[in-house]
Every structure is written in C-alpha cells, then in structure tokens.
Scaffold this motif. Sequence first.
Motif, PDB file in Angstrom:
ATOM      1  N   ALA A  40     -12.828   2.716   1.030  1.00 25.78           N
ATOM      2  CA  ALA A  40     -12.542   3.104   2.019  1.00 25.78           C
ATOM      3  C   ALA A  40     -11.181   1.489   3.013  1.00 25.78           C
ATOM      4  N   ASP A  41     -12.875   0.687   3.368  1.00 22.72           N
ATOM      5  CA  ASP A  41     -12.053  -0.178   3.770  1.00 22.72           C
ATOM      6  C   ASP A  41     -11.829  -1.179   3.314  1.00 22.72           C
ATOM      7  N   THR A  42     -12.453  -1.372   2.522  1.00 30.06           N
ATOM      8  CA  THR A  42     -11.261  -2.557   1.556  1.00 30.06           C
ATOM      9  C   THR A  42      -9.489  -2.517   1.151  1.00 30.06           C
ATOM     10  N   LEU A  43      -9.506  -3.789   1.426  1.00 34.76           N
ATOM     11  CA  LEU A  43      -8.025  -3.766   1.354  1.00 34.76           C
ATOM     12  C   LEU A  43      -8.228  -4.862  -0.112  1.00 34.76           C
ATOM     13  N   TYR A  44      -7.319  -4.156  -1.227  1.00 32.40           N
ATOM     14  CA  TYR A  44      -6.769  -4.365  -2.332  1.00 32.40           C
ATOM     15  C   TYR A  44      -5.419  -5.471  -2.211  1.00 32.40           C
ATOM     16  N   ILE A  45      -5.963  -6.484  -2.606  1.00 32.80           N
ATOM     17  CA  ILE A  45      -4.561  -7.562  -3.013  1.00 32.80           C
ATOM     18  C   ILE A  45      -4.346  -7.658  -4.218  1.00 32.80           C
ATOM     19  N   ASP A  46      -3.240  -7.622  -5.284  1.00 28.83           N
ATOM     20  CA  ASP A  46      -2.486  -7.695  -6.251  1.00 28.83           C
ATOM     21  C   ASP A  46      -1.966  -9.064  -6.172  1.00 28.83           C
ATOM     22  N   VAL A  47      -2.860  -9.608  -7.237  1.00 31.34           N
ATOM     23  CA  VAL A  47      -2.357 -11.003  -7.726  1.00 31.34           C
ATOM     24  C   VAL A  47      -1.065 -11.457  -8.213  1.00 31.34           C
ATOM     25  N   ARG A  48      -0.548 -10.288  -8.426  1.00 29.59           N
ATOM     26  CA  ARG A  48       0.499 -10.294 -10.481  1.00 29.59           C
ATOM     27  C   ARG A  48       1.550 -11.016  -9.235  1.00 29.59           C
TER      28      ARG A  48
ATOM     29  N   GLY B 169       3.222  -0.484 -11.500  1.00 26.90           N
ATOM     30  CA  GLY B 169       2.350   0.016 -11.116  1.00 26.90           C
ATOM     31  C   GLY B 169       1.497  -0.699 -10.384  1.00 26.90           C
ATOM     32  N   HIS B 170       0.952  -0.199  -9.490  1.00 25.78           N
ATOM     33  CA  HIS B 170      -0.377  -0.924  -8.344  1.00 25.78           C
ATOM     34  C   HIS B 170      -0.645  -0.474  -7.735  1.00 25.78           C
ATOM     35  N   ILE B 171      -2.401  -0.054  -7.336  1.00 23.04           N
ATOM     36  CA  ILE B 171      -3.169   0.595  -6.623  1.00 23.04           C
ATOM     37  C   ILE B 171      -2.590   1.358  -5.303  1.00 23.04           C
ATOM     38  N   LYS B 172      -2.635   1.977  -4.822  1.00 23.34           N
ATOM     39  CA  LYS B 172      -1.539   2.809  -3.854  1.00 23.34           C
ATOM     40  C   LYS B 172      -2.269   1.703  -2.747  1.00 23.34           C
ATOM     41  N   GLY B 173      -1.666   1.658  -1.633  1.00 23.14           N
ATOM     42  CA  GLY B 173      -2.261   0.857  -0.396  1.00 23.14           C
ATOM     43  C   GLY B 173      -2.234  -1.113  -0.994  1.00 23.14           C
ATOM     44  N   ALA B 174      -2.322  -1.747  -2.082  1.00 23.98           N
ATOM     45  CA  ALA B 174      -2.154  -3.018  -2.516  1.00 23.98           C
ATOM     46  C   ALA B 174      -1.354  -3.449  -1.519  1.00 23.98           C
ATOM     47  N   LEU B 175      -2.043  -4.666  -1.336  1.00 25.29           N
ATOM     48  CA  LEU B 175      -0.813  -6.054  -0.811  1.00 25.29           C
ATOM     49  C   LEU B 175      -0.306  -6.438  -1.899  1.00 25.29           C
ATOM     50  N   LEU B 176       0.802  -7.247  -1.954  1.00 21.27           N
ATOM     51  CA  LEU B 176       1.164  -8.235  -2.694  1.00 21.27           C
ATOM     52  C   LEU B 176       1.553  -9.812  -2.898  1.00 21.27           C
ATOM     53  N   MET B 177       0.404 -10.470  -3.039  1.00 24.80           N
ATOM     54  CA  MET B 177      -0.320 -11.343  -2.613  1.00 24.80           C
ATOM     55  C   MET B 177       0.387 -12.654  -4.276  1.00 24.80           C
ATOM     56  N   PRO B 178       1.279 -12.727  -4.734  1.00 27.81           N
ATOM     57  CA  PRO B 178       0.787 -13.818  -5.610  1.00 27.81           C
ATOM     58  C   PRO B 178      -0.013 -15.165  -6.093  1.00 27.81           C
ATOM     59  N   HIS B 179      -0.890 -14.893  -7.124  1.00 28.33           N
ATOM     60  CA  HIS B 179      -1.834 -15.787  -6.936  1.00 28.33           C
ATOM     61  C   HIS B 179      -1.404 -17.500  -6.572  1.00 28.33           C
ATOM     62  N   ASP B 180      -0.179 -18.105  -6.949  1.00 25.47           N
ATOM     63  CA  ASP B 180       0.551 -18.845  -6.263  1.00 25.47           C
ATOM     64  C   ASP B 180       1.179 -18.678  -5.195  1.00 25.47           C
ATOM     65  N   GLN B 181       0.782 -18.034  -4.424  1.00 26.39           N
ATOM     66  CA  GLN B 181       1.313 -18.350  -3.405  1.00 26.39           C
ATOM     67  C   GLN B 181       0.034 -17.657  -1.930  1.00 26.39           C
ATOM     68  N   ILE B 182      -0.339 -17.124  -2.153  1.00 17.75           N
ATOM     69  CA  ILE B 182      -1.702 -16.302  -1.540  1.00 17.75           C
ATOM     70  C   ILE B 182      -2.623 -17.220  -0.849  1.00 17.75           C
ATOM     71  N   ALA B 183      -2.400 -18.269  -0.474  1.00 19.20           N
ATOM     72  CA  ALA B 183      -2.800 -19.185   0.938  1.00 19.20           C
ATOM     73  C   ALA B 183      -2.492 -18.906   1.678  1.00 19.20           C
ATOM     74  N   GLU B 184      -1.028 -19.164   1.746  1.00 25.65           N
ATOM     75  CA  GLU B 184       0.230 -18.728   2.719  1.00 25.65           C
ATOM     76  C   GLU B 184       0.406 -16.940   3.287  1.00 25.65           C
ATOM     77  N   LEU B 185      -0.090 -16.180   2.089  1.00 23.55           N
ATOM     78  CA  LEU B 185       0.685 -14.929   2.354  1.00 23.55           C
ATOM     79  C   LEU B 185      -0.388 -14.589   3.120  1.00 23.55           C
ATOM     80  N   ILE B 186      -2.159 -14.713   3.061  1.00 26.67           N
ATOM     81  CA  ILE B 186      -3.037 -14.177   3.388  1.00 26.67           C
ATOM     82  C   ILE B 186      -3.256 -15.037   5.369  1.00 26.67           C
ATOM     83  N   VAL B 187      -2.793 -15.884   5.865  1.00 29.03           N
ATOM     84  CA  VAL B 187      -2.333 -16.404   6.719  1.00 29.03           C
ATOM     85  C   VAL B 187      -1.423 -15.512   7.181  1.00 29.03           C
ATOM     86  N   SER B 188       0.010 -15.389   6.957  1.00 29.65           N
ATOM     87  CA  SER B 188       0.864 -14.983   7.734  1.00 29.65           C
ATOM     88  C   SER B 188       0.090 -13.300   8.019  1.00 29.65           C
ATOM     89  N   ALA B 189      -0.483 -12.437   7.039  1.00 28.20           N
ATOM     90  CA  ALA B 189      -1.160 -11.096   7.155  1.00 28.20           C
ATOM     91  C   ALA B 189      -1.726 -10.880   8.359  1.00 28.20           C
TER      92      ALA B 189
END
Length: 85
Positions: free
Chosen positions: A21-29, A37-57
Amino acid sequence: MKRILAALTLFFACNLTGWSADTLYIDVRTAEEFSQGHIKGALLMPHDQIAELIVSAKITKDTPIALYCRSGRRSRCARAPWLSG
C-alpha cells in the motif's frame, strides 16, 4: 491476448517490487495508454519525461516505487537514469 500479456507483465512487476500500500506506482506509458487504463492511484510519468517529473513531484528517496508499462521495456529505460541498483 494483449490484455493477458499486460496483466502478466504487471503481475510480475508488482511481485518483483513487492506489492504494498506504501508503494508509489508510476506508469511510464503514453498519456493515451494511461487513459485506456492504469493502476488506481498510479502517476503518469512517460519514460522520456520521467527525470523532470520525478524532481517536480518531490518524491523522497525513502518512497518505494514501482515503474510499469506494457511490456517492461520502457520501465527499464525509465529506471536506468535515476535509480540505482
């Protein structure tokens, strides 16, 4: 068939990281795939943008994270630049 493969990929990804329940699910599609469709509560961070999005999150280093995509290729690519191990 695609749904079965996606379900199996997700199953194995979650079991490798430990389903929690503590795991943060990140969808990189893409946003389009995420909207289909995605895992409930997952964050969308496309793989080619994830570095910037991780920092801003402002995700802490202590947060358990599980990356997922359709086949595993993009999640492996997304993991390489900013996760060790």
